[in-house]
Scaffold this motif. Structure first.
Motif, PDB file in Angstrom:
ATOM      1  N   HIS A 167     -30.892  22.241 -23.744  1.00 56.58           N
ATOM      2  CA  HIS A 167     -30.080  23.435 -23.971  1.00 56.58           C
ATOM      3  C   HIS A 167     -30.912  24.615 -24.468  1.00 56.58           C
ATOM      4  O   HIS A 167     -30.405  25.503 -25.155  1.00 56.58           O
ATOM      5  N   LEU A 205     -35.746  22.720 -16.082  1.00 64.65           N
ATOM      6  CA  LEU A 205     -34.473  23.381 -16.373  1.00 64.65           C
ATOM      7  C   LEU A 205     -33.314  22.411 -16.200  1.00 64.65           C
ATOM      8  O   LEU A 205     -32.351  22.430 -16.962  1.00 64.65           O
ATOM      9  N   ILE A 206     -33.405  21.573 -15.163  1.00 66.88           N
ATOM     10  CA  ILE A 206     -32.333  20.594 -14.944  1.00 66.88           C
ATOM     11  C   ILE A 206     -32.399  19.509 -16.010  1.00 66.88           C
ATOM     12  O   ILE A 206     -31.419  19.243 -16.696  1.00 66.88           O
ATOM     13  N   GLN A 237     -31.384  20.808 -19.215  1.00 63.42           N
ATOM     14  CA  GLN A 237     -30.154  21.619 -19.182  1.00 63.42           C
ATOM     15  C   GLN A 237     -30.405  22.984 -19.831  1.00 63.42           C
ATOM     16  O   GLN A 237     -29.626  23.468 -20.640  1.00 63.42           O
ATOM     17  N   ALA A 238     -31.518  23.566 -19.431  1.00 60.96           N
ATOM     18  CA  ALA A 238     -31.961  24.827 -20.025  1.00 60.96           C
ATOM     19  C   ALA A 238     -31.602  26.008 -19.127  1.00 60.96           C
ATOM     20  O   ALA A 238     -31.258  25.838 -17.954  1.00 60.96           O
ATOM     21  N   THR A 239     -31.686  27.198 -19.698  1.00 57.29           N
ATOM     22  CA  THR A 239     -31.251  28.423 -19.031  1.00 57.29           C
ATOM     23  C   THR A 239     -32.378  29.444 -19.010  1.00 57.29           C
ATOM     24  O   THR A 239     -33.085  29.610 -19.998  1.00 57.29           O
ATOM     25  N   ILE A 240     -32.539  30.128 -17.871  1.00 55.61           N
ATOM     26  CA  ILE A 240     -33.376  31.335 -17.816  1.00 55.61           C
ATOM     27  C   ILE A 240     -32.437  32.499 -17.582  1.00 55.61           C
ATOM     28  O   ILE A 240     -31.662  32.486 -16.618  1.00 55.61           O
ATOM     29  N   LYS A 241     -32.520  33.511 -18.438  1.00 55.64           N
ATOM     30  CA  LYS A 241     -31.631  34.665 -18.258  1.00 55.64           C
ATOM     31  C   LYS A 241     -32.461  35.935 -18.192  1.00 55.64           C
ATOM     32  O   LYS A 241     -33.258  36.216 -19.084  1.00 55.64           O
TER      33      LYS A 241
END
Lengths: 340, 340
Positions: free
Chosen positions: A242, A268-269, A272-276
């Protein structure tokens, strides 16, 4: 009679901008239409984003027209005016260009500022300007730092990165910075209070991954990314579940004809991480909040910031290129004030 | 005496898995310890994620041990039991392996299911299983579809992708799918109700960008990404401001020793877009919500789904490899039931 000197774009750079891509042009001051005013620019902001505006690739703004002065944020004083809201002598900040005088038409994106509130009007281009607001809103809204988390900042000694790291410390994070060279790394820990600094120079991606793992033994919850390429790929291997990557810039890619991109998307999978992607463009309505908070931290001595000021419109090219050589120490600003 | 047949991992595949990376092993049924039970697997789920578990690269699960049966979700019936909660004959679904019989120790990740509620117990591996829950929660929580938005689905004819597109239609989106081959593209529009289908075969990234732009004239608000590589890079060029990429899989990368990654990261910044890695792993506590909603849409005829069922544990390799050749039509399942 007074002339305007402008640093204009002659051709779209192919890779690294060359001196011949630009020309210093002198011209008469223009006549003002009703509602317009003329600003004598004092300080011009030099930013990596300008490199994007020079190309005709996809962007969030139209390309700088060939022959026009290079678009830039600037702070200056109203020199002459046909707009009662902007009287002569008023300090203003806005999106202008690399030139000594800028015309602002009625409704243009320029705001009055109170220069008596700050140690230097240059602060409206750095800690209280787009740079400071980028660091503040990017961290608060997208980074979402929590006490005890670990923050990794790339391009950490830069204008945005150094503020981001200090906001991370205020929020109770362990802060690790990546920068180029021993001097910058020393500034990170000694001046800006980072917990650890990693010098990326001469290191492979595998080396960087090891150093990040050692400096962030509990992994990384937030990456503030200014650089891209192998440095981002190395950082992602340490991202926690996360985790959040605030993608603010890709300076390693801007002069490269073939972007490197990132190859470690799988992390990322699995985490469960996010790039914004972050732009400060939508935030001006909230700038008062950001300026109040950053101003308070400044006054309390919780935030230090550096400005690297070069003088003279004739030095535009060299000053701009310091952004890419890593030669700047803090926010790059060009002083074109009448006294300079 | 009854034997167990297991499809075991002999060596970690280098690139595309070869038949020699696996072996079919026959062994006696084990003795059960207290609290354990033995499941006779009937249907085994074949999923791209298994390819990741075969390697010793970073993952969210430990690698499958060499010599062990290949990890897989399966549905079956309790064959013998030393656990009163799982009596003989009870249908169960859980994370097991590619084998005819699986031992579940006390506390193992296996749940009883009511097979009388569904047309076929295979549904617990497809629309009402991890596949359906991935599509449902990934769309609802991360895709956040809104009426009038455009959704682009890659790997759209696959088990997850076909459900994702139909959820998008239920939520009022224009839905564009990318798949390989004319048959699959016809299924997208004719069977699953997609608004447009793009066949990626034989097309360059530039071709794909043009076709996506034509099929999504208002740009793309949500990308559901199952594929990665050039297909993701092409999709990102169409992403709208504040767009969301739900990164569910990277099947084009799994057999590749050198990931392609993505090079169009700049679009994330200029469009202030987000890529979020999705795993269904955290969602089992919310499965009842997802099963209820997907079950209702199924009953109302709003969702169609396909299962591609191969028979026999001895055909494990060929059935698994259909996932990567694009040869499957719907959720790949291996039928190892006693009647098969």
């Amino acid at each position: 009679m007074t002339k305007n000197r402008k640093f204009t774009l002659v051709s779209r750079p192919d890779g690294e901008p060359k001196p011949s891509d630009f020309a210093l042009v002198e011209e008469d001051l223009p006549e003002l239409s009703d509602g317009a005013f003329l600003v004598r620019n004092h300080y011009i902001s030099l930013d990596p984003a300008q490199r994007g505006w020079m190309s005709d690739a996809e962007s969030y703004m139209p390309p700088i027209p060939i022959g026009a002065a290079v678009r830039a944020s600037a702070v200056g004083r109203v020199h002459s005016s046909k707009n009662p809201d902007f009287p002569e002598g008023q300090w203003v900040v806005g999106l202008a260009a690399m030139e000594e005088f800028s015309v602002v038409e009625a409704g243009g994106f320029t705001s009055p500022v109170d220069a008596s509130l700050v140690p230097s009007p240059t602060n409206f281009l750095s800690v209280l300007g787009a740079v400071g607001m980028t660091a503040y809103f990017g961290m608060i809204d997208d980074g979402q730092p929590k006490e005890g988390e670990t923050l990794l900042v790339t391009g950490a000694a830069g204008a945005v990165g150094s503020l981001v790291g200090q906001i991370g410390k205020i929020k109770g994070c362990r802060v690790v910075g990546i920068a180029g060279g021993a001097d910058k790394c020393a500034r990170l820990t000694d001046e800006y209070g980072f917990d650890a600094a990693i010098d990326y120079r001469g290191k492979s991606q595998a080396d960087l991954e090891k150093e990040i793992a050692a400096a962030a033994p509990d992994g990384v919850d937030i990456i503030w990314e200014n650089v891209g390429g192998e440095i981002l790929d190395a950082g992602i291997t340490a991202i926690n579940e996360h985790g959040r990557v605030v993608l603010c810039g890709l300076i390693s890619e801007y002069n490269s004809p073939e972007p490197v991109g990132i190859r470690n998307l799988w992390y990322l999978i699995s985490r469960q991480a996010t790039i914004k992607g972050f732009l400060v463009r939508d935030y001006p309505p909230r700038f008062p909040e950001g300026i109040a908070q950053m101003g308070q931290w400044l006054a309390e001595g919780k935030i230090k910031h550096d400005e690297d000021i070069e003088k003279g419109i004739e030095n535009s090219y060299d000053a701009f290129m310091k952004l890419f050589s890593g030669g700047n120490q803090g926010k790059m600003i060009l002083d074109v004030s009448p006294e300079s």
